[in-house]
Write an enzyme that holds these catalytic residues in place. Structure first.
Site, PDB file in Angstrom:
ATOM      1  N   LEU A  26       0.839  -1.208   0.000  1.00 48.14           N
ATOM      2  CA  LEU A  26       0.000   0.000   0.000  1.00 48.14           C
ATOM      3  C   LEU A  26       0.869   1.253   0.000  1.00 48.14           C
ATOM      4  CD1 LEU A  26      -2.895   1.005  -0.008  1.00 48.14           C
ATOM      5  CD2 LEU A  26      -2.822   1.077   2.488  1.00 48.14           C
ATOM      6  N   LYS A 120      -2.017  11.848  17.987  1.00 50.47           N
ATOM      7  CA  LYS A 120      -2.029  10.429  18.376  1.00 50.47           C
ATOM      8  C   LYS A 120      -3.432   9.889  18.561  1.00 50.47           C
ATOM      9  CE  LYS A 120       0.444   8.780  21.852  1.00 50.47           C
ATOM     10  NZ  LYS A 120       1.278   7.621  21.532  1.00 50.47           N
ATOM     11  N   GLU A 499      24.205  11.537  14.664  1.00 49.46           N
ATOM     12  CA  GLU A 499      23.441  10.280  14.629  1.00 49.46           C
ATOM     13  C   GLU A 499      23.304   9.641  13.243  1.00 49.46           C
ATOM     14  OE1 GLU A 499      19.695  10.695  16.792  1.00 49.46           O
ATOM     15  OE2 GLU A 499      20.547  12.234  18.086  1.00 49.46           O
ATOM     16  N   TRP A 576       7.846   3.131  22.338  1.00 50.53           N
ATOM     17  CA  TRP A 576       7.942   2.853  20.913  1.00 50.53           C
ATOM     18  C   TRP A 576       8.374   1.411  20.630  1.00 50.53           C
ATOM     19  CZ3 TRP A 576      10.510   8.154  19.230  1.00 50.53           C
ATOM     20  CH2 TRP A 576       9.543   9.155  19.414  1.00 50.53           C
ATOM     21  N   ASP A 614      17.024  11.521  25.554  1.00 50.47           N
ATOM     22  CA  ASP A 614      15.771  11.994  24.959  1.00 50.47           C
ATOM     23  C   ASP A 614      14.563  11.256  25.518  1.00 50.47           C
ATOM     24  OD1 ASP A 614      17.099  13.732  23.184  1.00 50.47           O
ATOM     25  OD2 ASP A 614      17.491  12.083  21.793  1.00 50.47           O
ATOM     26  N   GLU A 620       3.416  11.605  25.716  1.00 48.37           N
ATOM     27  CA  GLU A 620       2.424  10.871  24.919  1.00 48.37           C
ATOM     28  C   GLU A 620       2.037   9.536  25.537  1.00 48.37           C
ATOM     29  OE1 GLU A 620       4.766  10.330  21.156  1.00 48.37           O
ATOM     30  OE2 GLU A 620       4.459   8.224  21.629  1.00 48.37           O
ATOM     31  N   HIS A 656      15.232  15.892  26.326  1.00 48.25           N
ATOM     32  CA  HIS A 656      14.566  16.552  25.203  1.00 48.25           C
ATOM     33  C   HIS A 656      13.184  15.939  25.000  1.00 48.25           C
ATOM     34  CE1 HIS A 656      13.516  17.724  21.157  1.00 48.25           C
ATOM     35  NE2 HIS A 656      13.442  16.447  20.834  1.00 48.25           N
ATOM     36  N   GLU A 680      10.047  21.270  22.164  1.00 47.00           N
ATOM     37  CA  GLU A 680       9.406  21.859  20.987  1.00 47.00           C
ATOM     38  C   GLU A 680       8.592  23.062  21.449  1.00 47.00           C
ATOM     39  OE1 GLU A 680       7.020  19.178  18.524  1.00 47.00           O
ATOM     40  OE2 GLU A 680       5.488  20.729  18.532  1.00 47.00           O
ATOM     41  N   HIS A 709       9.563  20.492  11.657  1.00 48.03           N
ATOM     42  CA  HIS A 709       8.599  19.669  10.909  1.00 48.03           C
ATOM     43  C   HIS A 709       8.266  20.306   9.568  1.00 48.03           C
ATOM     44  CE1 HIS A 709       8.229  17.037  14.253  1.00 48.03           C
ATOM     45  NE2 HIS A 709       7.878  18.017  15.050  1.00 48.03           N
TER      46      HIS A 709
HETATM   47  C1  LIG Z   1       9.192  10.189  16.094  1.00 43.81           C
HETATM   48  N1  LIG Z   1       8.450   8.977  15.937  1.00 43.81           N
HETATM   49  C2  LIG Z   1       8.988   7.734  16.135  1.00 43.81           C
HETATM   50  C3  LIG Z   1       8.159   6.717  16.640  1.00 43.81           C
HETATM   51  N2  LIG Z   1       8.661   5.489  16.831  1.00 43.81           N
HETATM   52  C4  LIG Z   1       9.954   5.243  16.565  1.00 43.81           C
HETATM   53  N3  LIG Z   1      10.436   4.010  16.773  1.00 43.81           N
HETATM   54  N4  LIG Z   1      10.793   6.177  16.093  1.00 43.81           N
HETATM   55  C5  LIG Z   1      10.349   7.433  15.852  1.00 43.81           C
HETATM   56  O1  LIG Z   1      11.152   8.260  15.407  1.00 43.81           O
HETATM   57  N5  LIG Z   1       6.884   6.961  16.951  1.00 43.81           N
HETATM   58  C6  LIG Z   1       6.364   8.311  16.896  1.00 43.81           C
HETATM   59  C7  LIG Z   1       7.003   9.099  15.814  1.00 43.81           C
HETATM   60  C8  LIG Z   1       6.523   8.562  14.472  1.00 43.81           C
HETATM   61  N6  LIG Z   1       7.019   9.289  13.380  1.00 43.81           N
HETATM   62  C9  LIG Z   1       7.504   8.707  12.228  1.00 43.81           C
HETATM   63  C10 LIG Z   1       8.133   9.522  11.323  1.00 43.81           C
HETATM   64  C11 LIG Z   1       8.643   8.983  10.139  1.00 43.81           C
HETATM   65  C12 LIG Z   1       8.514   7.624   9.889  1.00 43.81           C
HETATM   66  C13 LIG Z   1       9.088   7.105   8.631  1.00 43.81           C
HETATM   67  O2  LIG Z   1       9.472   7.869   7.802  1.00 43.81           O
HETATM   68  N7  LIG Z   1       9.161   5.791   8.429  1.00 43.81           N
HETATM   69  C14 LIG Z   1       9.793   5.250   7.251  1.00 43.81           C
HETATM   70  C15 LIG Z   1      10.702   4.103   7.620  1.00 43.81           C
HETATM   71  C16 LIG Z   1      11.882   4.607   8.385  1.00 43.81           C
HETATM   72  C17 LIG Z   1      12.905   3.530   8.681  1.00 43.81           C
HETATM   73  O3  LIG Z   1      12.704   2.695   9.515  1.00 43.81           O
HETATM   74  N8  LIG Z   1      13.990   3.552   7.990  1.00 43.81           N
HETATM   75  C18 LIG Z   1      15.082   2.617   8.197  1.00 43.81           C
HETATM   76  C19 LIG Z   1      14.971   1.446   7.322  1.00 43.81           C
HETATM   77  C20 LIG Z   1      14.416   1.764   6.003  1.00 43.81           C
HETATM   78  C21 LIG Z   1      14.074   0.477   5.309  1.00 43.81           C
HETATM   79  O4  LIG Z   1      13.678  -0.474   5.907  1.00 43.81           O
HETATM   80  N9  LIG Z   1      14.277   0.502   4.009  1.00 43.81           N
HETATM   81  C22 LIG Z   1      14.004  -0.614   3.146  1.00 43.81           C
HETATM   82  C23 LIG Z   1      14.848  -1.794   3.466  1.00 43.81           C
HETATM   83  C24 LIG Z   1      16.313  -1.389   3.453  1.00 43.81           C
HETATM   84  C25 LIG Z   1      17.205  -2.595   3.550  1.00 43.81           C
HETATM   85  O5  LIG Z   1      17.495  -3.017   4.694  1.00 43.81           O
HETATM   86  O6  LIG Z   1      17.623  -3.082   2.522  1.00 43.81           O
HETATM   87  C26 LIG Z   1      12.539  -0.921   3.216  1.00 43.81           C
HETATM   88  O7  LIG Z   1      11.768   0.042   3.222  1.00 43.81           O
HETATM   89  O8  LIG Z   1      12.165  -2.072   3.220  1.00 43.81           O
HETATM   90  C27 LIG Z   1      16.475   3.243   7.967  1.00 43.81           C
HETATM   91  O9  LIG Z   1      16.543   4.454   7.810  1.00 43.81           O
HETATM   92  O10 LIG Z   1      17.470   2.525   8.017  1.00 43.81           O
HETATM   93  C28 LIG Z   1       8.765   4.823   6.249  1.00 43.81           C
HETATM   94  O11 LIG Z   1       9.108   4.915   5.061  1.00 43.81           O
HETATM   95  O12 LIG Z   1       7.676   4.409   6.599  1.00 43.81           O
HETATM   96  C29 LIG Z   1       7.902   6.823  10.779  1.00 43.81           C
HETATM   97  C30 LIG Z   1       7.390   7.360  11.970  1.00 43.81           C
HETATM   98  N1  LIG Z   2      18.184  12.976  19.399  1.00 47.53           N
HETATM   99  C1  LIG Z   2      17.027  12.748  18.567  1.00 47.53           C
HETATM  100  C2  LIG Z   2      15.779  13.200  19.249  1.00 47.53           C
HETATM  101  C3  LIG Z   2      14.550  13.050  18.439  1.00 47.53           C
HETATM  102  S1  LIG Z   2      13.125  13.239  19.372  1.00 47.53           S
HETATM  103  C4  LIG Z   2      17.196  13.485  17.257  1.00 47.53           C
HETATM  104  O1  LIG Z   2      17.856  14.490  17.255  1.00 47.53           O
HETATM  105  O2  LIG Z   2      16.664  13.042  16.231  1.00 47.53           O
HETATM  106 ZN   LIG Z   3      12.492  15.374  19.284  1.00 48.34          ZN
END
Ligand SMILES: CN1c2c(nc(N)[nH]c2=O)NC[C@@H]1CNc1ccc(C(=O)N[C@@H](CCC(=O)N[C@@H](CCC(=O)N[C@@H](CCC(=O)O)C(=O)O)C(=O)O)C(=O)O)cc1
Ligand SMILES: N[C@@H](CCS)C(=O)O
Ligand SMILES: [Zn+2]
Length: 771
Positions: A26, A120, A499, A576, A614, A620, A656, A680, A709
């Site tokens: 999807l 949320k 990071e 999370w 952090d 939340e 943070h 924030e 954002h």
């Molecule tokens: C801040 N938030 C977070 C939450 N939970 C967390 N665990 N972390 C957070 O930061 N909960 C509340 C909020 C939710 N907000 C968000 C914001 C953005 C996304 C998002 O963009 N998700 C991406 C996936 C991101 C990710 O995990 N990237 C990884 C891996 C990418 C990946 O798997 N790529 C390929 C495979 C690659 C390979 O291994 O070959 C694939 O897609 O299969 C990375 O960067 O390494 C999204 O696209 O959905 C989510 C929540």
């Molecule tokens: N140290 C993290 C906090 C996110 S809430 C960052 O800078 O992405």
């Molecule tokens: Zn933050």
């Protein structure tokens, strides 16, 4: 036990199923459509296929009544907004021009028009789009989606039950539209909304619905008597309709409490209740109101938002009690399976010992089907399944993974003093001032710098074996070098390493801690087409090796300015992740905190003068009901302090948080005993600074002055205006200058320009204050 007491044979059902497909088809189809690579017809075809496959999986598992309408191209609350025609004025033209593009415009905004706000969905990690309503809102029924998806399921031969967000919850989740008085209460629109629900229900009946489900999770929150009266009126009126399917009013995520007698008395044909975790209190409450004579009860006995196998015998016992309390009892997960990944069988790399403890959506569907079968045919029919389940549960309870004596001994030995820094804040502040020698209004960032495609590709290459660990490390070190050099040049005072090596701020640590399991395919929708893979807190947590110290040391060796050690706090790690259900959350948090404590002290030993931990999820994760909040805040703040209190007085601990509305946790923020907090604050124009000042918060604060954002670059003047607002509440000696959150989602160009504005504003203000 037999099913003879039930008038209608017990069956299994679910409230909803993950939408994304096994390989997130999807996400790919929708994002492809946005990019112009997938046509609208192809997107619709992909969605139809996913629904077909979901119903097929449910039927195959033995779920005899499938939900419809739970599927969504973005969000089911937005779908309800469309179904009741509450399109905000600013999106009207786009929706009229093309309903699909208009739908996405409401979800994501366009160049010219802002999207709906996102927030949320109760205390889950799913985010919905907030309806915007006002006194002029006109509701118009648009049953096309609900009717279309029901027709699809019926045509495929399924017995189907359409699901809609109920009118009371819809209104309680809404907010005043822009330009409408802030004290406008959307719930006052109920009389206008009910006729539209009546039309939707009539259309569903005409399309063949026997039952329709109206979800009212807002009724598990603390509700005023007036709100409960409104709910009573809503269901009195909907119940009195003649041209409608039978109504099942669903609640989940907690006990109904005072709303239970209201719904029990309502002239609807069924209720769905959650009987898992704290919501198990619904059982006694239901008995106390005399049960649901003449009604159908859909009993949520399988936890729909966690990933552990069910205790089938315990559920059967609960169901046996419930049999005496309703006319008909069906079996379901506690809530929609939207909140769990799709299929545990996809996780081929998981330790087989742990794999047998896991149940994702597909496995949970099989569990409710099995329970229903046990009730229909007698437990003799499922003896082998019960024995296997007993063995799996025993293996979990007795496993060294869930019972690590060293971890247990260490947590048992924790004293209140361990969770307190030995020196009071004023002494620490003095020691830290002497050690750090920072200017007035010190500038810093929150941790991450842009996660560029190159960084993600390098990580994907490492996972796929296209590059080795040394090459990956080199690539990340090059990034850290660049990030440090940039920050020095930009004139930031307290630096970060950026990071680059972190796939996610929780998963990165979960992958390194013993007892924590990261999944490969365990995607769960966070919002729209964005997903997370919450790791699983599977066992007792320990830290086999330092997790961030090498990265810190590498970065600190590159500069004379202080580099912050950067960690994710215990509360956010839990919030999370999928948590253990076999011990209190506080016990798991304590284990994570002790592992982090070792990391904090190792960072200090490696030379870190500043360590940031952090906790963006502290606010939340607040329980839905006020009565449950003090106990939560107690373990949450204690675990943060346990993680951070092992350091010397002159080591500065930062924390943070980046989700607005801190009001409810002001006392908890003080209880964290951190030396500096960054928050924030840009969108609320520094409101939090005023709130902290009003609460008498005595420490250093960095209210954000750049809304990360948005791709907008703040000017120096804008940052300056915000800082002046901050200074009205917090004295200059205690004010920091920083963005709202990390920069991982931003590009380098905006990052450079925005940080120039921040540093420029801080310098201007320092000159003024000196001058
Ligand atoms: C801040 N938030 C977070 C939450 N939970 C967390 N665990 N972390 C957070 O930061 N909960 C509340 C909020 C939710 N907000 C968000 C914001 C953005 C996304 C998002 O963009 N998700 C991406 C996936 C991101 C990710 O995990 N990237 C990884 C891996 C990418 C990946 O798997 N790529 C390929 C495979 C690659 C390979 O291994 O070959 C694939 O897609 O299969 C990375 O960067 O390494 C999204 O696209 O959905 C989510 C929540
Ligand atoms: N140290 C993290 C906090 C996110 S809430 C960052 O800078 O992405
Ligand atoms: Zn933050």
């Amino acid at each position: 036990m037999t099913a003879k007491s039930a008038a209608v044979a017990t069956r299994a059902t679910v409230h909803g199923y993950p939408r994304q497909g096994r390989n997130r088809e999807l996400k790919k189809a929708i994002e492809g459509y946005w990019k112009g690579a997938v046509t609208a017809d192809a997107l619709r075809a992909a969605a139809t296929e996913l629904r077909r496959e979901n119903w097929r999986q449910l039927a195959e598992a033995g779920v005899l009544e499938v939900p419809t309408g739970d599927f969504s191209l973005y969000d089911h609350v937005l779908d309800t907004t469309v179904a009741v025609g509450a399109i905000p004025a600013r999106h009207r033209a786009a929706v009229d021009a093309d309903p699909l593009d208009g739908y996405f415009a409401m979800a994501r905004g366009t160049q010219d028009v802002a999207p709906l706000e996102m927030t949320k969905w109760f205390d889950t990690n799913y985010h919905y789009l907030v309806p915007e309503l006002g006194p002029d809102t006109v509701f118009v029924a648009n049953p096309a989606k609900a009717v279309g998806e029901l027709a699809e399921a019926l045509a495929l031969g399924h017995e189907a039950r359409p699901v809609l967000v109920g009118p009371v919850t819809y209104l309680l989740l809404a907010k005043p539209a822009p330009g409408v008085a802030a004290d406008f209460e959307p719930i006052t629109l109920l009389d206008r909304l009910l006729p539209v629900y009546a039309e939707l229900l009539a259309a569903l009946k005409a399309a063949g619905a026997q039952w329709a489900q109206l979800d009212e999770p807002a009724l598990v929150q603390d509700r005023t008597p007036a709100e409960l009266n409104t709910a009573a009126r809503a269901y009195r009126e909907l119940g009195a309709l003649t041209d409608r399917p039978k109504l099942l009013v669903a609640s989940y995520f907690d006990r109904l409490g005072a709303a239970l007698p209201v719904l029990a008395k309502a002239p609807v044909e069924g209720l769905a209740l959650d009987f898992t975790g704290p919501a198990a209190a619904n059982l006694d409450d239901l008995a106390a109101v005399g049960g649901l004579p003449g009604k159908r009860l859909v009993a949520g006995v399988v936890d729909g938002r966690n990933i552990w196998i069910n205790d089938l015998e315990k559920s059967l016992a609960t169901l046996a009690t419930l049999f005496g309390l309703a006319d008909r009892v069906d079996v379901a997960p506690s809530c929609s399976l939207l909140h769990v990944p799709i299929d545990a069988a996809l996780e081929r790399d998981v330790d087989p010992q742990i794999a047998r403890w896991l149940a994702f959506a597909r496995q949970k569907a099989a569990e409710v089907a099995l329970l229903a079968r046990g009730l229909r045919e007698g437990t003799g029919a499922i003896t082998a399944d019960l024995a296997a389940n007993r063995a799996d549960l025993a293996s979990r309870a007795g496993s060294p993974i869930t019972r690590d004596p060293a971890v247990r001994a260490r947590t048992a030995a924790v004293t209140a003093d361990d969770a307190r820094r030995p020196q009071a804040y004023p002494q620490r502040a003095e020691a830290q001032r002497a050690r750090l020698g920072l200017p007035l209004l010190p500038t810093t960032t929150i941790g991450s710098f842009p996660q560029t495609t190159e960084l993600r590709v390098a990580r994907a290459d490492l996972t796929a074996g296209r590059i080795d660990a040394a090459a990956y490390r080199e690539r990340m070190e090059a990034e850290v070098r660049e990030v440090i050099a940039y920050q020095e040049k930009a004139g930031l005072d307290v630096l970060v390493h950026g990071e680059p090596e972190r796939n996610d701020m929780v998963q990165y640590f979960a992958e390194q801690l013993t007892g924590y399991l990261a999944t490969r395919h365990g995607w769960v929708q966070s919002y729209g087409t964005r997903y997370v893979r919450p790791p699983v807190l599977a066992g007792d947590i320990s830290r086999p090796h330092p997790m961030t110290v090498d990265w810190f040391r590498f970065a600190q060796d590159l500069t004379d300015r202080p580099v912050k050690g950067m960690l994710t706090g215990p509360v956010t790690m839990l919030a999370w992740s999928f948590v253990r259900d076999d011990q209190p959350l506080g016990a798991t948090a304590r284990q994570v905190a002790l592992a982090l404590r070792d990391e904090v002290t190792d960072l200090e030993a490696a030379g870190a003068a500043v360590v940031q931990v952090d906790e963006p999820a502290l606010r939340e994760t607040l329980p839905l009901r006020a009565a449950d909040r003090p106990a939560y805040l107690d373990w949450a703040t204690e675990s943060f302090r346990l993680a951070t209190s092992g350091v010397r007085a002159d080591t500065q601990v930062h924390t943070h948080m980046c989700y607005a509305e801190f009001g409810a946790i002001m006392t908890a923020i003080e209880e964290l005993d951190a030396d500096v907090i960054s928050l924030e604050a840009t969108r609320s124009h520094m409101q939090v600074a005023g709130e902290l000042a009003a609460a008498g918060y005595p420490r250093e604060v960095g209210p954000g002055v750049w809304d990360i954002h948005s791709p907008r670059v703040p000017s120096t003047e804008e940052a300056l205006a915000l800082l002046r607002a901050g200074l009205a509440a917090i004295p200059a000696e205690r004010l920091w200058v920083n963005p709202d959150c990390g920069l991982k989602t931003r590009g380098w160009t905006e990052t450079r320009a925005s940080l120039d504005s921040l540093v420029g504003a801080a310098r201007r203000l320092r000159e003024e204050l000196a001058g």
